[in-house]
Design an enzyme around this catalytic site. Structure first.
Site, PDB file in Angstrom:
ATOM      1  N   SER A  67       7.384  -3.504 -15.105  1.00 42.77           N
ATOM      2  CA  SER A  67       8.625  -4.137 -14.652  1.00 42.77           C
ATOM      3  C   SER A  67       8.534  -5.650 -14.489  1.00 42.77           C
ATOM      4  O   SER A  67       9.549  -6.329 -14.431  1.00 42.77           O
ATOM      5  CB  SER A  67       9.117  -3.477 -13.364  1.00 42.77           C
ATOM      6  N   THR A 100       7.271  -0.913  -9.880  1.00 43.31           N
ATOM      7  CA  THR A 100       7.606  -1.343  -8.523  1.00 43.31           C
ATOM      8  C   THR A 100       7.657  -2.870  -8.353  1.00 43.31           C
ATOM      9  O   THR A 100       8.198  -3.356  -7.374  1.00 43.31           O
ATOM     10  CB  THR A 100       6.601  -0.764  -7.505  1.00 43.31           C
ATOM     11  N   LYS A 173       9.213  -4.932  -1.999  1.00 42.12           N
ATOM     12  CA  LYS A 173       7.806  -4.531  -2.086  1.00 42.12           C
ATOM     13  C   LYS A 173       7.015  -5.488  -1.205  1.00 42.12           C
ATOM     14  O   LYS A 173       6.939  -6.684  -1.477  1.00 42.12           O
ATOM     15  CB  LYS A 173       7.315  -4.594  -3.532  1.00 42.12           C
TER      16      LYS A 173
HETATM   17  N1  LIG Z   1       3.258   0.175  -9.037  1.00 45.95           N
HETATM   18  C1  LIG Z   1       3.850  -0.299 -10.111  1.00 45.95           C
HETATM   19  O1  LIG Z   1       4.808   0.273 -10.611  1.00 45.95           O
HETATM   20  C2  LIG Z   1       3.318  -1.585 -10.699  1.00 45.95           C
HETATM   21  C3  LIG Z   1       3.094  -1.447 -12.192  1.00 45.95           C
HETATM   22  C4  LIG Z   1       3.687  -2.573 -12.998  1.00 45.95           C
HETATM   23  N2  LIG Z   1       3.136  -3.838 -12.660  1.00 45.95           N
HETATM   24  C5  LIG Z   1       5.194  -2.521 -12.909  1.00 45.95           C
HETATM   25  O2  LIG Z   1       5.801  -3.082 -12.038  1.00 45.95           O
HETATM   26  O3  LIG Z   1       5.780  -1.884 -13.735  1.00 45.95           O
END
Ligand SMILES: NC(=O)CC[C@H](N)C(=O)O
Length: 337
Positions: A67, A100, A173
């Protein structure tokens, strides 16, 4: 009999975008070292047979990325697909699986632009499905549970991680690694336990049905950038961002969105050149920036982001700028959304 149960259950579509919830590592001990965005949505859904007791679930792979790499174009693409599905009589709720890192940005964006009272739930995980104590399965199960419930309607875009139901507007987050990563300064709206939702409060800010923004009217998003503040900060980043064409700069300020005396004249000059200056705060537990406190915003014609963190302020500024470039209107929007 089976057809009867199916007819009674809600229809939920899971739009997959990638992230750790679709991640895979080399061994079960790899809770932090793995590749995000590896597993397809069909496999994720098939891995949770219990979903079929909650809803008639079908998946769609909208994209497959981590993401942090989501672009404004990706946001618009996802937003348009959510809107199409929300308009469909056959869809009762929508779940979006998401990395996230920028989940809070996408959730806030959808909260502003989707004209529906159907539940929209954004969900992610902190550990890949291949890890011990992976959290994605339960988070997704909870997301589908909330998406299929009538009580979730009209509450804006929601986020389910760690058994909590959070407002997509407020949640952020706050830490990586831990599964208890998503928090809001104002607390969760509810809890979801064993597929049942328990509600405690409602969002007070305008969203979805009550929003003046509509994804159907947004062709593109303007360039809004963020400059981070700290001791000994220079004005280099602000100038460079303006020069590269930013229509607004979010000042990710210290404390109450305070601005270094070295930077103040530059921001005054940029505002005179037409760039919107929006004061936010990068304090960890959530900022609370007030007009004319710390800086004379009325005099400089700046805007304050109030409790929106810099990345959420960027989302609202982009959406707001599709409607107006009037700083007073922008400030009204920053109070109302
Ligand atoms: N915990 C996560 O989803 C982080 C994984 C990745 N950096 C993302 O945001 O897609």
């Amino acid at each position: 009999k089976e057809a009867e149960t199916q007819a009674k259950l809600a229809n939920v579509v899971v739009l997959a975008t990638g992230g750790t919830i679709a991640g895979a590592g080399a061994s079960a001990a790899n809770s932090a070292t793995y590749q995000a965005a590896k597993v397809g949505i069909e496999q994720l859904i098939a891995g949770i047979p219990e979903l079929s007791t909650l809803a008639n679930v079908r998946g769609e792979q909208v994209m497959q990325i981590a993401s942090e790499s989501i672009t404004n174009e990706n946001l618009l693409q996802l937003g348009r697909r959510v809107s199409e599905l929300a308009d469909s009589k056959d869809v009762d709720g929508i779940v979006i699986t998401h990395g996230t890192d920028t989940l809070e940005e996408t959730a806030y964006f959808l909260n502003l632009v989707e004209k529906t009272d159907k539940p929209i739930i954004v969900v992610g995980s902190m550990r890949p499905g291949t890890a011990m104590s992976a959290d994605g399965m339960l988070n997704l199960y909870n997301a589908v549970a909330v998406a299929s419930s009538k009580e979730a309607r009209g509450k804006g875009v929601l986020v389910t991680l760690n058994d909590e139901i959070q407002s997509g507007r407020d949640v952020s987050k706050m830490i990586n690694i831990k599964t208890e990563a998503f928090k809001s300064a104002w607390g969760p709206l509810g809890m979801v336990v064993e597929g049942k939702s328990y509600w405690f409060r409602l969002p007070a800010k305008r969203h979805t049905m009550d929003s003046e923004f509509d994804i159907k009217n947004i062709k593109s998003l303007p360039d809004v950038e963020i400059a981070y503040s700290y001791g000994n900060v220079s004005d280099t980043a602000y100038k460079a961002l303006a020069q590269s064409g930013a229509k607004a700069i979010i000042h990710a300020g210290t404390g109450n969105g305070s601005v270094s005396s070295r930077v103040v004249p530059t921001l005054q000059a940029l505002r005179k050149d037409g760039v919107q200056i929006i004061r936010s705060s990068h304090v960890n537990a959530g900022g609370f920036v007030l007009r004319n406190a710390e800086q004379p915003d009325d005099k400089y014609d700046w805007v304050v982001a109030h409790d929106l963190n810099p990345q959420k302020a960027r989302i609202l500024a982009m959406v707001a700028l599709t409607k107006t470039n009037d700083s007073k209107e922008l400030q009204r929007m920053f109070w109302e959304y």
